[in-house]
Design an enzyme around this catalytic site. Structure first.
Site, PDB file in Angstrom:
ATOM      1  N   PHE A 176       0.841  -1.194   0.000  1.00 58.56           N
ATOM      2  CA  PHE A 176       0.000   0.000   0.000  1.00 58.56           C
ATOM      3  C   PHE A 176       0.871   1.237   0.000  1.00 58.56           C
ATOM      4  O   PHE A 176       2.046   1.203   0.395  1.00 58.56           O
ATOM      5  CB  PHE A 176      -0.957   0.012   1.200  1.00 58.56           C
ATOM      6  N   CYS A 177       0.287   2.361  -0.463  1.00 57.11           N
ATOM      7  CA  CYS A 177       0.987   3.642  -0.486  1.00 57.11           C
ATOM      8  C   CYS A 177      -0.054   4.752  -0.366  1.00 57.11           C
ATOM      9  O   CYS A 177      -1.220   4.493  -0.080  1.00 57.11           O
ATOM     10  CB  CYS A 177       1.813   3.789  -1.762  1.00 57.11           C
ATOM     11  N   THR A 178       0.348   5.996  -0.585  1.00 53.32           N
ATOM     12  CA  THR A 178      -0.543   7.128  -0.334  1.00 53.32           C
ATOM     13  C   THR A 178      -1.778   7.111  -1.232  1.00 53.32           C
ATOM     14  O   THR A 178      -2.912   7.138  -0.753  1.00 53.32           O
ATOM     15  CB  THR A 178       0.206   8.455  -0.525  1.00 53.32           C
ATOM     16  N   CYS A 183       2.198   1.735  -5.414  1.00 55.44           N
ATOM     17  CA  CYS A 183       1.824   0.321  -5.288  1.00 55.44           C
ATOM     18  C   CYS A 183       1.772  -0.361  -6.642  1.00 55.44           C
ATOM     19  O   CYS A 183       2.173  -1.518  -6.780  1.00 55.44           O
ATOM     20  CB  CYS A 183       0.453   0.196  -4.632  1.00 55.44           C
ATOM     21  N   ILE A 205      -3.996   4.735   0.594  1.00 57.49           N
ATOM     22  CA  ILE A 205      -4.418   5.115   1.941  1.00 57.49           C
ATOM     23  C   ILE A 205      -5.504   6.191   1.889  1.00 57.49           C
ATOM     24  O   ILE A 205      -6.452   6.176   2.681  1.00 57.49           O
ATOM     25  CB  ILE A 205      -3.208   5.635   2.748  1.00 57.49           C
TER      26      ILE A 205
END
Length: 315
Positions: A176-178, A183, A205
């Protein structure tokens, strides 16, 4: 009342004419008084823009009028202040820099997991969860139990993947990433080097914080964003962090209470790292900011319109 709309967007798509797209996109943003940053590269588009809601929707409509962006997805949040000072439309080699050739997320990315299903994946005992953001971002907030690669830049992730044995302890890897863009490249890279069952959080996120109820949320802390909001929390409400203007590191209330924090000059993360010349420059900049403020003038936010040539593309 929240007045300004921020839209985060990206799409991996072949743009052989990306350099020619810059001028009309810049003109559209300027005509609609939209600020923020948009990156264009042969592999696609990546950006976050802000302005009046009708202005943002006008720019999004302009982008989607190009058939390659017809299904462009964006994420929305509102704020009382503009989270950007300037408009920048830049040409890049990559819209998110990994530095690994022949990575095509359109064909190689892992399986999307919708935010509503993410908690179920976190509970799967056969999954190892990886936060692919940089270390300073992870330190502000993450999902409990996620591995922190402790990278300083996204381009360090491939080396970490090659060396991290924990990735092989379980049959599934979830990343996962912002906002989802890192990703897509991360999972594509994992598949390229031989991982079979790879997942990533669709929308990142930000989408999770936007739609998952707080009572059900597994998120701990705040999420760093690359604009003047600095961080956001559940429901994408602005967080409690600010930016150190000397080093651009996010700083907490505790950091601001430290004797090492001097407004515009230093914080606990950069204190003692500046040369005398740098300190003098920072001191003068802070003096000018305070002077402009006392005169009710705008110090930051001058119009930004540097004309980039294809051979001047930087990452």
């Amino acid at each position: 009342m929240a007045e300004f709309l921020t839209a985060a967007l990206y799409k991996f798509v072949e743009l052989s004419d990306f350099a020619e797209l810059r001028a009309p996109l810049l003109a559209c943003c300027e005509a609609n008084q939209v600020v923020g940053t948009i990156l264009l590269a042969q592999e696609g588009i990546n950006g976050t823009i802000a302005g009046a809601p009708e202005s943002i929707y006008a720019v999004l409509a302009f982008l989607r009028s190009d058939s390659r962006f017809a299904d462009l997805v964006h994420k929305e949040s509102y704020s009382e202040k503009l989270p950007f000072y300037r408009l920048k439309v830049r040409l890049k080699r990559e819209i998110v820099t990994m530095g690994v050739p022949d990575i095509n997320p359109n064909h190689m990315a892992g399986q999307y997991v919708k935010p509503e299903e993410w908690n179920k994946l976190l509970d799967d005992p056969d999954v190892v969860v990886v936060d692919v953001r940089n270390d300073y971002e992870v330190s502000i907030g993450t999902f409990k139990g996620a591995i922190n690669p402790k990278t300083k830049s996204f381009s360090e992730l491939p080396e970490w993947v090659e060396q991290e044995t924990a990735l092989h302890h379980k049959p599934k890897v979830a990343m996962f990433c912002t906002g989802g863009i890192r990703c897509e490249k991360s999972t594509a890279f994992l598949r390229k080097v031989g991982f079979d069952e790879v997942y990533h959080l669709e929308g990142g996120i930000l989408k999770y914080l936007e739609i998952v109820p707080e009572a059900e949320s597994r998120w701990e802390g705040e999420c760093f964003v690359f604009d003047e909001r600095v961080t956001v929390g559940q429901g994408l409400k602005p967080g409690d962090y600010e930016l150190c203007r000397a080093c651009r590191h996010p700083i907490s209330q505790e950091d601001r209470a430290s004797e090492l924090f001097v407004l515009g000059m230093s914080c606990p993360h950069c204190y003692g790292t500046k040369t005398e010349a740098q300190k003098q420059s920072l001191s003068e900049r802070q003096r000018q900011i305070e002077l402009a403020k006392s005169r009710d003038q705008k110090h930051i936010g001058a119009r930004y319109n540097v004309q980039e040539k294809p051979d001047e593309i930087t990452n």
